[in-house]
Design a protein around this motif. Structure first.
Motif, short mmCIF file in Angstrom:
data_model
loop_
_atom_site.label_atom_id
_atom_site.label_comp_id
_atom_site.label_asym_id
_atom_site.label_seq_id
_atom_site.Cartn_x
_atom_site.Cartn_y
_atom_site.Cartn_z
N LEU A 157 19.52 -26.59 17.00
CA LEU A 157 20.26 -27.01 15.82
C LEU A 157 20.26 -28.54 15.74
CD1 LEU A 157 23.34 -24.70 16.46
CD2 LEU A 157 21.45 -24.23 14.88
N LYS A 158 19.64 -29.08 14.72
CA LYS A 158 19.62 -30.53 14.54
C LYS A 158 20.80 -30.92 13.66
CE LYS A 158 14.65 -30.83 15.29
NZ LYS A 158 13.33 -31.28 14.77
N ASN A 159 21.93 -31.13 14.32
CA ASN A 159 23.18 -31.30 13.61
C ASN A 159 23.53 -32.78 13.39
OD1 ASN A 159 25.52 -30.19 12.36
ND2 ASN A 159 26.72 -30.79 14.13
N LYS A 210 24.81 -25.25 7.56
CA LYS A 210 23.38 -25.00 7.76
C LYS A 210 23.11 -24.54 9.19
CE LYS A 210 21.69 -26.04 3.68
NZ LYS A 210 21.00 -25.01 2.86
N SER A 211 23.82 -25.12 10.14
CA SER A 211 23.66 -24.70 11.54
C SER A 211 24.13 -23.28 11.73
CB SER A 211 24.44 -25.65 12.46
OG SER A 211 23.86 -26.94 12.48
N GLN A 236 21.61 -20.95 10.40
CA GLN A 236 20.46 -20.85 11.31
C GLN A 236 20.75 -19.88 12.45
OE1 GLN A 236 18.99 -24.69 12.56
NE2 GLN A 236 17.69 -23.81 14.17
N VAL A 252 22.88 -27.94 20.29
CA VAL A 252 23.39 -28.70 19.15
C VAL A 252 22.95 -30.14 19.35
CG1 VAL A 252 25.42 -29.28 17.78
CG2 VAL A 252 25.35 -27.12 19.02
N ILE A 269 27.44 -28.57 8.71
CA ILE A 269 27.52 -27.57 9.78
C ILE A 269 27.23 -26.16 9.26
CG2 ILE A 269 29.11 -28.92 11.19
CD1 ILE A 269 31.35 -27.05 10.22
N ILE A 285 30.96 -25.91 14.64
CA ILE A 285 30.01 -24.82 14.41
C ILE A 285 30.56 -23.51 14.97
CG2 ILE A 285 27.73 -23.92 15.07
CD1 ILE A 285 26.76 -26.88 15.02
#
Length: 199
Positions: free
Chosen positions: A174-176, A183-184, A187, A130, A181, A40
């Motif tokens: 961040l729900k990784n 999407k993170s 965000q 994370v 990644i 990320i």
């Protein structure tokens, strides 16, 4: 602490911001090994640089090749590791750089101290958790570290034989574990835009 030292100032932080044409910022990524912090951080650094923001990434593994090569993984060494990085990231932040810190930083108290070090000089500090569950990161195990920790080869390993204290109220969660990644990163960028750190 040495007593025969003096802080030599030059231009003020406000003057530096005008000259640099941007403010500084610390984005502190914390999470278990294998949660995706470094991936990320790399993608975020690239995104910010392409948008014209002076940015730099400090990675937990990379720092141990030089600055913190004298530290092991005992609780005391982990605390010293984070103390040093807290001050280094503060200096980057003060220089009007977007500094992206990617460290497991397992202990809540040390992350709180990192925040206080920044806030003492009115420098923005953003904690990004994370979040990937132990069973997920252990299944990923990209470096084979969890397997070695389970076998007892690696001592004091976060999540197995040493605790990880998850953030209770991070600025960014961040729900990784069930999305790419990208999407993170989106965000984080959205948070920065909504809070006027970037345009």
């Amino acid at each position: 602490m040495a007593t025969n030292i003096t802080w030599h100032g030059n231009i003020t932080h406000e003057e530096r911001k005008v000259l640099a044409k941007q403010s500084g910022l610390t984005i502190w990524l914390t999470g278990l090994s294998g949660s995706g912090k470094s991936s990320i951080a790399c993608l975020l650094e690239e995104h910010l640089l392409k948008r014209g923001y002076n940015s730099y990434r400090l990675d937990g593994d990379n720092i141990r090749f030089g600055l913190n090569s004298d530290l092991g993984f005992s609780d005391d060494d982990r605390n010293e590791n984070i103390r040093r990085i807290s001050y280094v990231s503060k200096l980057f932040n003060d220089s009007c750089t977007f500094i992206i810190v990617s460290f497991i930083s397992p202990f809540k108290k040390e992350r709180e101290n990192a925040r206080k070090i920044h806030e003492a000089d009115n420098l923005p500090f953003i904690e990004a958790y994370v979040d990937a569950p132990l069973e997920v990161v252990e299944a990923r195990d990209p470096k084979g570290l969890y397997k070695k920790a389970r076998q007892g080869i690696i001592k004091e390993f976060t999540g197995i034989s040493s605790p990880y204290e998850a953030p209770e109220d991070p600025e960014i969660h961040l729900k990784n574990y069930d999305s790419p990644i990208e999407k993170s990163v989106e965000q984080i960028v959205k948070y920065l835009e909504e809070n006027n750190y970037i345009k």
